[in-house]
Design a protein around this motif. Structure first.
Motif, short mmCIF file in Angstrom:
data_model
loop_
_atom_site.label_atom_id
_atom_site.label_comp_id
_atom_site.label_asym_id
_atom_site.label_seq_id
_atom_site.Cartn_x
_atom_site.Cartn_y
_atom_site.Cartn_z
N HIS A 45 -12.99 10.18 -2.75
CA HIS A 45 -11.38 10.47 -3.27
C HIS A 45 -10.49 9.36 -2.86
O HIS A 45 -10.33 9.03 -1.83
N TYR A 46 -9.47 9.11 -3.79
CA TYR A 46 -8.53 7.99 -3.82
C TYR A 46 -7.55 8.68 -3.27
O TYR A 46 -6.96 9.77 -3.61
N GLY A 47 -7.11 8.26 -1.76
CA GLY A 47 -6.00 8.85 -1.19
C GLY A 47 -4.63 8.21 -1.10
O GLY A 47 -3.63 8.60 -0.26
N GLY A 48 -4.65 7.23 -2.13
CA GLY A 48 -3.39 6.61 -2.35
C GLY A 48 -3.38 5.15 -1.43
O GLY A 48 -4.29 4.47 -1.21
N THR A 49 -2.02 4.69 -1.30
CA THR A 49 -1.91 3.53 -0.81
C THR A 49 -1.06 3.58 0.75
O THR A 49 -0.22 4.40 0.62
N LEU A 50 -1.54 2.62 1.43
CA LEU A 50 -0.62 2.41 2.78
C LEU A 50 -0.41 1.05 2.82
O LEU A 50 -0.97 0.13 2.74
N LEU A 51 1.07 1.06 2.84
CA LEU A 51 1.63 -0.53 2.85
C LEU A 51 2.09 -0.62 4.19
O LEU A 51 2.86 0.14 4.80
N THR A 52 1.54 -1.68 4.87
CA THR A 52 1.95 -1.85 6.52
C THR A 52 2.56 -3.33 6.64
O THR A 52 2.39 -4.39 5.67
N PHE A 53 3.22 -3.52 7.77
CA PHE A 53 3.63 -4.73 8.07
C PHE A 53 2.83 -4.84 9.47
O PHE A 53 3.61 -4.42 10.63
N LYS A 168 -14.41 11.90 5.24
CA LYS A 168 -15.41 10.57 5.15
C LYS A 168 -15.47 10.03 4.09
O LYS A 168 -15.54 9.01 3.84
N ARG A 169 -15.17 10.91 2.68
CA ARG A 169 -15.18 10.27 1.66
C ARG A 169 -13.52 9.86 0.89
O ARG A 169 -13.52 9.46 -0.12
N LEU A 170 -12.65 10.05 1.84
CA LEU A 170 -11.43 9.77 1.43
C LEU A 170 -11.23 8.20 1.76
O LEU A 170 -11.71 7.75 2.70
N ARG A 171 -10.78 7.53 0.53
CA ARG A 171 -10.37 6.24 0.53
C ARG A 171 -8.81 5.86 0.53
O ARG A 171 -8.30 6.23 -0.44
N VAL A 172 -8.35 5.16 1.01
CA VAL A 172 -7.12 4.40 1.09
C VAL A 172 -6.97 2.95 0.84
O VAL A 172 -7.83 2.22 1.39
N VAL A 173 -6.29 2.68 -0.16
CA VAL A 173 -5.98 1.18 -0.32
C VAL A 173 -4.86 0.50 0.70
O VAL A 173 -3.75 1.39 0.61
N SER A 174 -5.21 -0.12 1.57
CA SER A 174 -4.16 -0.55 2.67
C SER A 174 -3.66 -2.01 2.24
O SER A 174 -4.64 -2.91 2.06
N ILE A 175 -2.38 -2.10 2.08
CA ILE A 175 -1.91 -3.43 1.68
C ILE A 175 -1.06 -3.91 3.02
O ILE A 175 -0.06 -3.53 3.56
N GLY A 176 -1.38 -4.97 3.54
CA GLY A 176 -0.90 -5.32 4.71
C GLY A 176 -0.16 -6.76 4.62
O GLY A 176 -0.38 -7.78 3.94
N LEU A 177 1.21 -6.45 4.64
CA LEU A 177 2.15 -7.58 4.42
C LEU A 177 2.42 -8.66 5.37
O LEU A 177 2.01 -8.39 6.66
N ASP A 178 2.15 -9.88 4.84
CA ASP A 178 2.49 -11.02 5.87
C ASP A 178 3.72 -11.24 6.40
O ASP A 178 4.71 -10.67 6.08
N ALA A 179 3.93 -11.87 7.51
CA ALA A 179 5.10 -12.26 8.10
C ALA A 179 6.11 -12.80 7.03
O ALA A 179 7.48 -12.50 7.05
N ASN A 180 5.73 -13.32 6.13
CA ASN A 180 6.62 -14.21 5.07
C ASN A 180 6.68 -13.36 3.81
O ASN A 180 7.29 -13.71 2.98
N GLU A 181 6.23 -12.07 3.90
CA GLU A 181 6.18 -11.48 2.73
C GLU A 181 7.48 -11.08 2.00
O GLU A 181 7.93 -11.26 0.62
#
Length: 197
Positions: A45-53, A168-181
């Motif tokens: 199951h696609y659980g959305g996006t996690l955008l992090t720094f 266990k079947r939950l999937r999240v796309v995690s996008i980690g921003l660089d310091a220069n993002e």
């Protein structure tokens, strides 16, 4: 790599909106988890996006990761996991999960100082209600306390094994921003499973 694995602490900055998911949002997520739990073994199951720094820091310490987007889902999954752990009790075991495993592997950084102990730190009043909920006090008036009460009702009335399979079947796309993002740097994208397995 697992979203909540390792020594990490997700911090919701003060400028972010506060937790606002209500009963219908939490129930919809749980319905999706239960549905995917009953599907074929390789279903997810696609659980959305996690955008992090991620903040820079030395190796071997708890990494601080600022949550730019996705805190509603992250907070809700964390609360659901804690409620499942409580329902399992100190000696319970379900599909290889125990309360201690959930606490030590997904909700806390054991043997770390108080400011780095929990893997999730919210903002202002949300933080207090989240911390109180982990301690078993769900009596606050805000949205986080309401989420604790909703999750508790849901967990009590559903099969724990099926809930855990769904998580266990939950999937999240995690996008980690660089310091220069902010200045045009790159973002790293990962698929994550926020649960053990």
């Amino acid at each position: 790599m697992q979203l909540l694995d390792g020594r990490v602490q997700y911090v919701v900055p003060r400028w972010q909106r506060r937790y606002c998911w209500g009963q219908a949002d939490i129930e919809r997520l749980v319905e999706d988890l239960l549905a995917v739990a009953g599907a074929e073994p390789d279903a997810t199951h696609y659980g959305g996006t996690l955008l992090t720094f991620p903040e820079p820091g030395p190796e071997g310490v708890v990494r601080t990761v600022r949550v730019v987007d996705g805190q509603q889902r992250l907070t809700t999954v964390s609360i659901l996991l804690a409620c499942i752990g409580d329902e399992l009790g100190p000696n319970g075991d379900c599909e290889g999960w125990t309360k201690r495993d959930i606490l030590d592997d997904r909700l806390t950084n054991p043997r770390k100082p108080p400011d780095k102990f929990r893997k999730l730190r919210l903002q202002d009043g949300d933080e207090e209600e989240y911390r109180d909920g982990l301690a078993g006090n769900m009596g606050g008036a805000g949205a986080v306390s309401q989420a604790w009460r909703t999750a508790r009702r849901i967990v009590v009335k559903h099969d724990l094994a099926r809930l855990l399979r769904g998580l266990k079947r939950l999937r999240v796309v995690s996008i980690g921003l660089d310091a220069n993002e902010c200045g045009g740097g790159r973002a790293r994208r990962y698929w994550h499973d926020p649960t053990p397995g």
